[in-house]
Design a protein around this motif. Structure first.
Motif, PDB file in Angstrom:
ATOM      1  N   SER A  41     -24.706 -10.046  41.735  1.00  0.00           N
ATOM      2  CA  SER A  41     -24.178 -11.287  41.156  1.00  0.00           C
ATOM      3  C   SER A  41     -25.251 -12.097  40.431  1.00  0.00           C
ATOM      4  O   SER A  41     -24.977 -12.698  39.393  1.00  0.00           O
ATOM      5  CB  SER A  41     -23.502 -12.132  42.230  1.00  0.00           C
ATOM      6  N   GLY A  42     -26.455 -12.124  40.954  1.00  0.00           N
ATOM      7  CA  GLY A  42     -27.539 -12.878  40.312  1.00  0.00           C
ATOM      8  C   GLY A  42     -27.886 -12.339  38.933  1.00  0.00           C
ATOM      9  O   GLY A  42     -28.094 -13.105  37.990  1.00  0.00           O
ATOM     10  N   LEU A  43     -27.941 -11.019  38.790  1.00  0.00           N
ATOM     11  CA  LEU A  43     -28.224 -10.423  37.473  1.00  0.00           C
ATOM     12  C   LEU A  43     -27.093 -10.715  36.500  1.00  0.00           C
ATOM     13  O   LEU A  43     -27.322 -10.988  35.318  1.00  0.00           O
ATOM     14  CB  LEU A  43     -28.425  -8.910  37.590  1.00  0.00           C
ATOM     15  N   ALA A  44     -25.865 -10.648  36.987  1.00  0.00           N
ATOM     16  CA  ALA A  44     -24.714 -10.913  36.127  1.00  0.00           C
ATOM     17  C   ALA A  44     -24.710 -12.371  35.664  1.00  0.00           C
ATOM     18  O   ALA A  44     -24.544 -12.658  34.476  1.00  0.00           O
ATOM     19  CB  ALA A  44     -23.422 -10.568  36.854  1.00  0.00           C
ATOM     20  N   TYR A  45     -24.894 -13.285  36.598  1.00  0.00           N
ATOM     21  CA  TYR A  45     -24.825 -14.708  36.282  1.00  0.00           C
ATOM     22  C   TYR A  45     -26.002 -15.171  35.418  1.00  0.00           C
ATOM     23  O   TYR A  45     -25.812 -15.851  34.415  1.00  0.00           O
ATOM     24  CB  TYR A  45     -24.768 -15.531  37.573  1.00  0.00           C
ATOM     25  N   LYS A  46     -27.224 -14.814  35.825  1.00  0.00           N
ATOM     26  CA  LYS A  46     -28.415 -15.324  35.149  1.00  0.00           C
ATOM     27  C   LYS A  46     -28.726 -14.613  33.841  1.00  0.00           C
ATOM     28  O   LYS A  46     -29.245 -15.214  32.906  1.00  0.00           O
ATOM     29  CB  LYS A  46     -29.627 -15.217  36.072  1.00  0.00           C
ATOM     30  N   PHE A  47     -28.411 -13.288  33.760  1.00  0.00           N
ATOM     31  CA  PHE A  47     -28.872 -12.502  32.618  1.00  0.00           C
ATOM     32  C   PHE A  47     -27.775 -11.720  31.898  1.00  0.00           C
ATOM     33  O   PHE A  47     -28.053 -11.054  30.904  1.00  0.00           O
ATOM     34  CB  PHE A  47     -29.961 -11.523  33.074  1.00  0.00           C
ATOM     35  N   GLY A  48     -26.546 -11.724  32.394  1.00  0.00           N
ATOM     36  CA  GLY A  48     -25.479 -10.959  31.755  1.00  0.00           C
ATOM     37  C   GLY A  48     -25.593  -9.461  31.959  1.00  0.00           C
ATOM     38  O   GLY A  48     -25.047  -8.674  31.183  1.00  0.00           O
ATOM     39  N   ILE A  49     -26.278  -9.046  33.023  1.00  0.00           N
ATOM     40  CA  ILE A  49     -26.468  -7.625  33.324  1.00  0.00           C
ATOM     41  C   ILE A  49     -25.451  -7.221  34.384  1.00  0.00           C
ATOM     42  O   ILE A  49     -25.379  -7.836  35.445  1.00  0.00           O
ATOM     43  CB  ILE A  49     -27.900  -7.340  33.832  1.00  0.00           C
ATOM     44  N   THR A  50     -24.700  -6.162  34.116  1.00  0.00           N
ATOM     45  CA  THR A  50     -23.677  -5.735  35.059  1.00  0.00           C
ATOM     46  C   THR A  50     -23.592  -4.215  35.092  1.00  0.00           C
ATOM     47  O   THR A  50     -24.212  -3.526  34.283  1.00  0.00           O
ATOM     48  CB  THR A  50     -22.306  -6.377  34.716  1.00  0.00           C
ATOM     49  N   VAL A  51     -22.829  -3.718  36.051  1.00  0.00           N
ATOM     50  CA  VAL A  51     -22.569  -2.284  36.166  1.00  0.00           C
ATOM     51  C   VAL A  51     -21.315  -2.000  35.350  1.00  0.00           C
ATOM     52  O   VAL A  51     -20.267  -2.582  35.597  1.00  0.00           O
ATOM     53  CB  VAL A  51     -22.391  -1.870  37.642  1.00  0.00           C
ATOM     54  N   LEU A  52     -21.435  -1.112  34.379  1.00  0.00           N
ATOM     55  CA  LEU A  52     -20.361  -0.914  33.408  1.00  0.00           C
ATOM     56  C   LEU A  52     -19.096  -0.344  34.017  1.00  0.00           C
ATOM     57  O   LEU A  52     -18.010  -0.799  33.720  1.00  0.00           O
ATOM     58  CB  LEU A  52     -20.850  -0.028  32.260  1.00  0.00           C
ATOM     59  N   ASN A  53     -19.192   0.652  34.859  1.00  0.00           N
ATOM     60  CA  ASN A  53     -17.996   1.267  35.462  1.00  0.00           C
ATOM     61  C   ASN A  53     -17.795   0.741  36.875  1.00  0.00           C
ATOM     62  O   ASN A  53     -17.686   1.494  37.813  1.00  0.00           O
ATOM     63  CB  ASN A  53     -18.121   2.790  35.472  1.00  0.00           C
ATOM     64  N   SER A  54     -17.719  -0.567  36.981  1.00  0.00           N
ATOM     65  CA  SER A  54     -17.724  -1.200  38.290  1.00  0.00           C
ATOM     66  C   SER A  54     -16.345  -1.260  38.927  1.00  0.00           C
ATOM     67  O   SER A  54     -15.403  -1.688  38.269  1.00  0.00           O
ATOM     68  CB  SER A  54     -18.266  -2.614  38.143  1.00  0.00           C
ATOM     69  N   PRO A  55     -16.199  -0.869  40.178  1.00  0.00           N
ATOM     70  CA  PRO A  55     -17.274  -0.218  40.932  1.00  0.00           C
ATOM     71  C   PRO A  55     -17.343   1.268  40.607  1.00  0.00           C
ATOM     72  O   PRO A  55     -16.320   1.926  40.450  1.00  0.00           O
ATOM     73  CB  PRO A  55     -16.852  -0.423  42.391  1.00  0.00           C
ATOM     74  N   GLY A  56     -18.545   1.757  40.505  1.00  0.00           N
ATOM     75  CA  GLY A  56     -18.742   3.195  40.372  1.00  0.00           C
ATOM     76  C   GLY A  56     -18.522   3.839  41.731  1.00  0.00           C
ATOM     77  O   GLY A  56     -18.928   3.291  42.748  1.00  0.00           O
TER      78      GLY A  56
END
Length: 144
Positions: free
Chosen positions: A64-79
């Motif tokens: 969640s921190g990467l998604a919120y702060k930097f817009g980084i996410t797992v593309l096929n979520s959930p893998g």
């Protein structure tokens, strides 16, 4: 439950950060930084190989921190990692921001949740039991 693991990364094995955590952080197994440009996706190795028992799966989810702060996410979520998969765990990261993002060696890049799952047998029918909801799908209960 015990899960067999081969760790070729040199990183510590994934662990729970708190006593009530459901997910364990996965770390990047890279020797130098990887730059993710805006809208770029890359498979990031973890150096981990696991052997789950039958009836279990591992789900790879965003942090969640990467998604919120930097817009980084797992593309096929959930893998989904199936119990019979024996290859290296890799994380498909995508940069949804307008800025470049550097993945550094040993960075926490995703989380993994191990969960029990059911296997179904289909009972083919001509009709289904009625419910109050019926066939109401996307947005059927209103916008707010």
């Amino acid at each position: 439950m015990e899960v067999r693991v081969i760790n070729k990364s040199g990183n510590a094995l994934p662990g729970y950060e708190t006593t009530s955590s459901a997910g364990m952080d996965l770390r990047a197994d890279i020797t130098e930084a990887i730059v993710l440009k805006p809208m770029e996706r890359r498979l990031i190795p973890t150096g981990l190989f696991i052997e789950l028992p039958d009836g279990y799966e591992a789900q790879i989810r965003p942090r969640s921190g990467l998604a919120y702060k930097f817009g980084i996410t797992v593309l096929n979520s959930p893998g989904t990692i199936d119990a019979d998969y024996r290859g290296e765990l890799k994380v498909l990261l995508v940069n949804l921001s307008t800025e470049e993002f550097k993945v550094q060696p040993s960075d926490r890049i995703a989380q993994m949740v191990v969960a029990k799952h059911e296997t179904v047998e289909w009972d083919e029918a001509q009709e289904l039991n009625e419910t109050v909801r019926g066939a109401g799908g996307y947005g059927h209960t209103g916008v707010k």
